[in-house]
Scaffold this motif. Structure first.
Motif, PDB file in Angstrom:
ATOM      1  N   GLY A   1       2.422   3.464   3.362  1.00  0.00           N
ATOM      2  CA  GLY A   1       2.531   2.562   3.327  1.00  0.00           C
ATOM      3  C   GLY A   1       4.058   1.696   3.998  1.00  0.00           C
ATOM      4  N   ARG A   2       3.934   0.414   3.257  1.00  0.00           N
ATOM      5  CA  ARG A   2       5.875  -0.250   4.229  1.00  0.00           C
ATOM      6  C   ARG A   2       6.617  -0.667   2.683  1.00  0.00           C
ATOM      7  N   VAL A   3       7.583  -1.066   3.161  1.00  0.00           N
ATOM      8  CA  VAL A   3       8.877  -1.600   2.262  1.00  0.00           C
ATOM      9  C   VAL A   3       9.643  -3.044   2.601  1.00  0.00           C
TER      10      VAL A   3
ATOM     11  N   SER B   1      11.229   0.161   5.700  1.00  0.00           N
ATOM     12  CA  SER B   1      10.479   1.151   5.684  1.00  0.00           C
ATOM     13  C   SER B   1       9.534   1.581   5.740  1.00  0.00           C
ATOM     14  N   ASP B   2       8.983   2.157   6.956  1.00  0.00           N
ATOM     15  CA  ASP B   2       7.231   2.309   7.044  1.00  0.00           C
ATOM     16  C   ASP B   2       7.797   3.411   8.025  1.00  0.00           C
ATOM     17  N   ASP B   3       6.494   3.533   8.897  1.00  0.00           N
ATOM     18  CA  ASP B   3       6.464   4.572   9.364  1.00  0.00           C
ATOM     19  C   ASP B   3       6.692   4.766  11.174  1.00  0.00           C
ATOM     20  N   ARG B   4       8.288   4.151  11.010  1.00  0.00           N
ATOM     21  CA  ARG B   4       8.666   3.632  12.609  1.00  0.00           C
ATOM     22  C   ARG B   4      10.444   4.092  12.071  1.00  0.00           C
TER      23      ARG B   4
ATOM     24  N   ALA C   1       1.058  -0.862  -0.036  1.00  0.00           N
ATOM     25  CA  ALA C   1      -0.262   0.110   0.077  1.00  0.00           C
ATOM     26  C   ALA C   1       0.636   1.271  -0.249  1.00  0.00           C
ATOM     27  N   VAL C   2       2.064   0.956  -0.473  1.00  0.00           N
ATOM     28  CA  VAL C   2       2.766   2.676  -0.769  1.00  0.00           C
ATOM     29  C   VAL C   2       1.674   3.575  -1.797  1.00  0.00           C
ATOM     30  N   SER C   3       2.846   4.404  -0.945  1.00  0.00           N
ATOM     31  CA  SER C   3       1.634   6.111  -1.830  1.00  0.00           C
ATOM     32  C   SER C   3       2.883   7.104  -1.424  1.00  0.00           C
ATOM     33  N   ARG C   4       2.750   7.545  -2.739  1.00  0.00           N
ATOM     34  CA  ARG C   4       3.548   9.524  -2.985  1.00  0.00           C
ATOM     35  C   ARG C   4       3.304   9.897  -3.838  1.00  0.00           C
ATOM     36  N   ALA C   5       3.452  11.580  -2.885  1.00  0.00           N
ATOM     37  CA  ALA C   5       2.974  13.243  -3.465  1.00  0.00           C
ATOM     38  C   ALA C   5       4.250  13.716  -3.634  1.00  0.00           C
TER      39      ALA C   5
ATOM     40  N   ARG D   1       0.228   5.332  -6.298  1.00  0.00           N
ATOM     41  CA  ARG D   1      -1.351   5.549  -4.951  1.00  0.00           C
ATOM     42  C   ARG D   1      -1.461   4.121  -4.858  1.00  0.00           C
ATOM     43  N   GLU D   2      -1.071   3.343  -3.303  1.00  0.00           N
ATOM     44  CA  GLU D   2      -1.716   2.511  -3.184  1.00  0.00           C
ATOM     45  C   GLU D   2      -0.982   1.258  -3.732  1.00  0.00           C
ATOM     46  N   VAL D   3       0.529   1.098  -3.972  1.00  0.00           N
ATOM     47  CA  VAL D   3       0.695   0.337  -4.876  1.00  0.00           C
ATOM     48  C   VAL D   3       0.803  -0.977  -3.248  1.00  0.00           C
ATOM     49  N   SER D   4       0.357  -1.848  -4.505  1.00  0.00           N
ATOM     50  CA  SER D   4       0.883  -3.630  -4.014  1.00  0.00           C
ATOM     51  C   SER D   4       2.050  -4.341  -4.600  1.00  0.00           C
ATOM     52  N   LEU D   5       3.461  -4.720  -4.237  1.00  0.00           N
ATOM     53  CA  LEU D   5       3.154  -5.650  -5.009  1.00  0.00           C
ATOM     54  C   LEU D   5       3.985  -6.456  -4.685  1.00  0.00           C
ATOM     55  N   THR D   6       4.868  -8.010  -4.651  1.00  0.00           N
ATOM     56  CA  THR D   6       5.970  -8.962  -4.315  1.00  0.00           C
ATOM     57  C   THR D   6       6.536  -9.400  -5.325  1.00  0.00           C
TER      58      THR D   6
END
Length: 382
Positions: A69-71, A79-82, A19-23, A31-36
């Motif tokens: 979102g997270r990586v 990479s996340d909010d922490r 759920a990665v987003s960047r503006a 917008r809310e990209v999820s991929l593995t």
């Protein structure tokens, strides 16, 4: 690391975007990209310029930080909010279209750049090994300006692989090469990456490249992933008309649903999943239309199989030979529309030549017209 964490790492994808987003300046780029991406897998982010694919790659690399979102790599957040690990803390290799070789360093020194901290003897052994793998044995003392474009690309690959990254991130890495060299270097690179078992996320805007390289394709549009799947699946089961059009030219036949069927120049198409009176588009690729030259001015209608349905009559507008095939444009008698047909040989009929066309119904796609606010769910026209 606990035993539970180790077990989780064994089953986790090598790379995951959640759920990665960047503006940028209030404008959403991703917008809310999820991929593995699994170990040994090549996933291509495919889409037009400005769709967010390079930003997604930069977020995976740690060069750009997402807003939400997270990586994760091997199940562990990088990479996340922490927190946010820099590229050098992620075990990722990076390859870009400009190669980014250091002009003042030799080939060997370029390859060794990511091996700082190791003993000199170990660095030399690794450099020699990877130059051999990419077919550049004996090139160690040369400088980048002494190499061809393909050789520079191989040096960049060796440099990216030498530290044995768990993930390889590639942004249009072959776009600077001419067509023939691009095919050769691309195949060599893919072979090396597969042998290494590296998880690869590659950005490209070229459908042919994605079809050649990828185990899976993630098709992006306006910052979102709109479809993910194996190349065969994405090509043959497009999620909407725009997805189909990204891979090839399309013929679009408009119609209106009446009593769960749609009338076309090629006969009735069953459209049971569409509401009555809906405007629809029947989509066919040029290679899925058959062409039969008319023996004489609208003469006997050719026999076709049930899968081809009713043939339709038209006249050649123009014909061009493209090297591997011929492209024929036909003006249809029914409504004056122009359909494109490809044939896998040289055939250049004169403008005005009468022809019959038939349609591979099992290769058609059916969508609501783009101006309708209806959820676009494709199925093969019947």
């Amino acid at each position: 690391m606990s035993a539970a964490q180790a077990a989780a790492n064994d089953t986790a994808p090598r790379l995951a975007l959640e759920a990665v987003s960047r503006a940028f300046d209030g404008t959403a780029a991703v917008r809310e990209v999820s991929l593995t991406v699994e170990a040994g897998e090549v996933v291509c982010l495919l889409g037009p310029s400005g769709c967010g694919k390079s930003t997604s790659l930069r977020i995976a690399a740690g060069v750009e930080r997402q807003d939400a979102g997270r990586v994760l790599i091997d199940g562990q957040p990088v990479s996340d909010d922490r927190g946010h690990a820099p590229p050098e803390g992620r075990s990722v290799g990076l390859m870009f279209q400009d190669y980014a070789l250091f002009p003042h360093l030799t080939v060997a020194e370029n390859v060794a750049f990511g091996l700082r901290g190791r003993r000199a003897r170990d660095r030399q052994a690794v450099v020699a090994d990877y130059l051999l793998r990419v077919g550049l044995k004996g090139y160690g003392e040369k400088y980048p300006h002494q190499l061809s474009g393909g050789e520079q690309q191989r040096v960049a690959l060796a440099r990216a692989l030498a530290p044995r990254p768990r993930v390889m991130l590639m942004d249009e890495p072959f776009s600077g090469l001419d067509t023939r060299l691009r095919d050769e270097v691309r195949e060599e690179t893919l072979s090396i990456l597969k042998r290494e078992g590296t998880a690869v996320l590659m950005v490209t805007h070229e459908p042919d490249e994605a079809m050649r390289m990828a185990d899976r394709i993630a098709l992006m549009r306006e910052g979102r992933i709109v479809q993910v799947g194996a190349p065969y699946h994405v090509y043959n089961y497009p999620v909407d008309r725009k997805a189909a059009a990204f891979f090839s030219d399309l013929n679009i036949i408009h119609g209106v649903v009446r009593d769960r069927q749609t009338d076309t120049p090629f006969g009735l198409f069953l459209t049971p999943k569409m509401r009555d009176q809906a405007d629809v588009e029947i989509i066919a690729r040029p290679q899925h239309i058959k062409i039969v030259e008319d023996a004489g001015e609208g003469g006997t209608r050719p026999l076709v199989t049930p899968a081809d349905g009713m043939p339709a009559h038209g006249r050649v507008l123009r014909a061009r030979f493209t090297g591997a095939q011929s492209l024929i444009e036909v003006t249809m008698d029914h409504d004056g529309s122009v359909l494109k047909v490809t044939v896998p040989y040289a055939w250049l009929p004169e403008p005005g030549t009468p022809v019959w066309l038939s349609l591979r119904r099992d290769r058609c796609f059916l969508f609501p017209c783009v101006n309708q606010r209806v959820v676009e769910t494709p199925w093969a026209a019947e």
